[in-house]
Write a protein that holds these residues in place. Structure first.
Motif, short mmCIF file in Angstrom:
data_model
loop_
_atom_site.label_atom_id
_atom_site.label_comp_id
_atom_site.label_asym_id
_atom_site.label_seq_id
_atom_site.Cartn_x
_atom_site.Cartn_y
_atom_site.Cartn_z
N ASP A 23 31.56 32.01 45.36
CA ASP A 23 32.62 31.44 44.62
C ASP A 23 33.06 32.40 43.57
O ASP A 23 34.13 32.46 43.01
CB ASP A 23 32.01 30.04 43.97
CG ASP A 23 32.97 29.36 43.28
OD1 ASP A 23 34.14 29.29 43.62
OD2 ASP A 23 32.74 28.76 42.09
N ASP A 24 31.77 33.01 42.96
CA ASP A 24 31.98 33.93 42.02
C ASP A 24 32.47 35.33 42.40
O ASP A 24 32.89 36.18 41.52
CB ASP A 24 30.25 34.18 41.32
CG ASP A 24 29.88 32.88 40.36
OD1 ASP A 24 30.67 32.16 40.37
OD2 ASP A 24 28.71 33.09 40.22
N PHE A 25 32.77 35.62 43.65
CA PHE A 25 33.24 36.94 44.03
C PHE A 25 34.55 37.13 43.77
O PHE A 25 35.67 36.31 43.76
CB PHE A 25 33.10 37.04 45.46
CG PHE A 25 33.41 38.43 46.00
CD1 PHE A 25 32.47 39.42 45.95
CD2 PHE A 25 34.46 38.67 46.58
CE1 PHE A 25 33.01 40.80 46.31
CE2 PHE A 25 34.94 40.08 46.94
CZ PHE A 25 33.89 41.01 46.81
N PRO A 26 34.85 37.95 42.89
CA PRO A 26 36.43 38.16 42.23
C PRO A 26 37.12 38.54 43.46
O PRO A 26 37.07 39.62 43.97
CB PRO A 26 36.32 39.26 41.15
CG PRO A 26 34.89 40.13 41.63
CD PRO A 26 34.10 39.27 42.37
N LEU A 27 38.16 38.02 43.66
CA LEU A 27 39.54 38.40 44.49
C LEU A 27 40.76 38.49 43.74
O LEU A 27 40.89 37.94 42.86
CB LEU A 27 39.41 37.32 45.67
CG LEU A 27 38.53 37.28 46.52
CD1 LEU A 27 38.79 36.11 47.61
CD2 LEU A 27 38.38 38.41 47.52
N PRO A 28 41.56 39.77 44.20
CA PRO A 28 42.75 39.84 43.44
C PRO A 28 43.78 38.84 43.73
O PRO A 28 43.40 38.12 44.90
CB PRO A 28 43.20 41.18 44.03
CG PRO A 28 42.50 41.45 45.33
CD PRO A 28 41.33 40.75 45.16
N ASP A 29 44.55 38.61 43.03
CA ASP A 29 45.63 37.53 43.27
C ASP A 29 46.31 37.62 44.71
O ASP A 29 46.76 36.83 45.21
CB ASP A 29 46.59 37.12 41.88
CG ASP A 29 45.88 36.79 40.83
OD1 ASP A 29 44.76 36.13 41.00
OD2 ASP A 29 46.18 36.91 39.69
N ASP A 30 46.36 38.91 44.93
CA ASP A 30 47.51 39.25 46.07
C ASP A 30 46.55 39.41 47.53
O ASP A 30 47.00 39.94 48.21
CB ASP A 30 48.40 40.52 45.94
CG ASP A 30 47.54 41.69 45.42
OD1 ASP A 30 46.23 41.56 45.37
OD2 ASP A 30 48.04 42.87 45.70
#
Length: 59
Positions: free
Chosen positions: A43-50
């Protein structure tokens, strides 16, 4: 949080009509704690919006 996990284990066992021996409660709780820690990492892993979703693979 400890009491909340114990409450959740008790509620889930009741909802599933699953008899849960008191001797197993610490192991069930420990497994739930591990699962929650792993879920938090995902859940904490950052993903770009695209970010695109992965394709579906089958064997």
């Amino acid at each position: 949080m400890a009491d909340q996990l114990d409450d959740y284990v008790n509620a889930a066992a009741r909802a599933l009509e699953l008899p849960l021996d008191d001797a197993w409660r610490p192991a069930v709780r420990a497994n739930l704690e591990v699962a929650l820690r792993l879920a938090k990492l995902v859940d904490d892993f950052p993903l770009p919006d695209d970010a695109a979703s992965a394709a579906i693979y089958s064997a």
